[in-house]
Design an enzyme around this catalytic site. Structure first.
Site, PDB file in Angstrom:
ATOM      1  N   PHE A 145       0.603  -1.598  -0.348  1.00  0.00           N
ATOM      2  CA  PHE A 145      -0.042   0.074  -0.254  1.00  0.00           C
ATOM      3  C   PHE A 145       1.049   1.116  -0.693  1.00  0.00           C
ATOM      4  CE2 PHE A 145      -2.373   3.528   1.984  1.00  0.00           C
ATOM      5  CZ  PHE A 145      -3.478   3.462   0.833  1.00  0.00           C
ATOM      6  N   ASP A 230       9.720   2.568   1.724  1.00  0.00           N
ATOM      7  CA  ASP A 230       8.596   3.716   1.541  1.00  0.00           C
ATOM      8  C   ASP A 230       8.218   3.431   3.249  1.00  0.00           C
ATOM      9  OD1 ASP A 230       5.955   4.850   2.330  1.00  0.00           O
ATOM     10  OD2 ASP A 230       5.117   3.846   0.398  1.00  0.00           O
ATOM     11  N   LYS A 259       2.615  11.125   7.197  1.00  0.00           N
ATOM     12  CA  LYS A 259       1.797  11.331   7.966  1.00  0.00           C
ATOM     13  C   LYS A 259       3.066  11.931   9.436  1.00  0.00           C
ATOM     14  CE  LYS A 259      -0.022   6.837   6.643  1.00  0.00           C
ATOM     15  NZ  LYS A 259      -1.555   7.115   6.626  1.00  0.00           N
TER      16      LYS A 259
END
Length: 326
Positions: A145, A230, A259
């Protein structure tokens, strides 16, 4: 779940009537938050275990980050990247300092940072490695994801993320997560990069077999392939190290963060990379209206300072896993 009061129901009805239905939220209407707690419009108090998908790991309305944002709002919030601003340079050093990743591309969302890494990897493949034009490939892992843009969902293995959004962007090869032999078999002369989450988040918090990242690093080095981690969900102290890949002592060519980098106040993301990699970008090749804006950078600088406090160190010790195995 308690019965929804009329005050909350009005907000719910309005959202259902006018909002796009691309989320299916719980019928809890939050009006404020503080630390680990959030409060709804009817006065109920909840322990927030989701932390905005880890974007507010420092807690809601962290006072030090808040003050930095308030101070910056009073000065200037956005400048065109046709100019420089006094908040952009200083925080660039903090996340990259432990690494050979001396250059930073500041963006806004996590998906935008992944797109930046994909573009940089492809251009590096053509201009540095010598891959024939438009033939570059990037290897990714099943159940990944990395975001929801058209290019990113093109290499997702979740059919819902792809259904109805074709044609898909070509140039990606998928291997099983944690399978070093499959990675080696997938590498060709046209492979520009291997993009991987050190710990898969959306797939269900999946830790790779011990040694996988080290083997992946060695394979990428041997075949002149960029090794990209990532760390949007796994980074910034969540695993007991600042980055999850540090548990295996690997040195990626690029690291993607977002984030919690913002402290929950203003969207910011970044790609950290070796000079040779981000150096392929020339003026006009890539950019973002809000990327590197002074308000986001002010919150980012304060977030980086908060991460080095004693309380953060205690948190890292308490989170540290006993081993790097699943």
């Amino acid at each position: 779940m308690p019965t929804i009061q009329s005050h909350a129901q009005a907000f719910i009805d309005m959202e259902e009537q006018y909002g796009a239905h691309n989320y299916h939220p719980l019928d809890v209407v939050i009006e404020r938050g503080e630390g680990v707690w959030v409060y709804d419009v009817d006065g109920r108090k909840y322990l927030d275990c989701l932390a905005a998908y880890s974007a507010v790991n420092q807690g809601h309305c962290h006072p030090r980050i808040m003050q930095a944002v308030v101070d910056q709002v009073k000065r200037v919030t956005l400048t065109s990247r046709a100019f420089r601003n006094d908040q952009f340079a200083a925080p660039l050093q903090a996340p990259a300092r432990p690494h050979r990743l001396r250059h930073v591309a500041a963006m806004n969302s996590g998906a935008e940072a992944v797109e930046t890494a994909v573009k940089a990897a492809r251009k590096w493949g053509y201009t540095v490695k010598g891959i024939p034009r438009d033939q570059a490939e990037i290897i990714v892992c099943a159940n990944n994801f990395h975001g929801r843009t058209v290019t990113i969902v093109s290499f997702s293995t979740d059919e819902q993320y792809r259904d109805g959004f074709g044609p898909m962007t070509p140039g990606f090869r998928v291997i099983p997560f944690g399978d070093a032999a499959a990675l080696e078999a997938a590498i060709t002369p046209n492979t520009a990069a291997f993009l991987v989450e050190p710990i898969q988040g959306e797939a269900g918090i999946i830790v790779p077999p011990e040694g996988f990242l080290k083997k992946a690093e060695a394979l990428c080095s041997a075949h002149n392939v960029l090794f990209i981690c990532d760390e949007i969900q796994s980074g910034l102290g969540r695993t007991g190290r600042f980055f999850a890949h540090q548990w295996e002592g690997v040195r990626p060519d690029m690291v993607i963060i977002a984030k919690a980098l913002s402290g929950g106040y203003y969207p910011i993301s970044a790609v950290l990379a070796r000079t040779e990699v981000l150096g392929v970008f020339k003026p006009g090749d890539h950019g973002s209206t809000f990327g590197g804006n002074p308000l986001a950078c002010a919150s980012r600088a304060r977030r980086c300072r908060c991460s080095s406090t004693k309380s953060s160190s205690s948190a890292r010790r308490s989170l540290a896993p006993t081993s790097w195995t699943g």
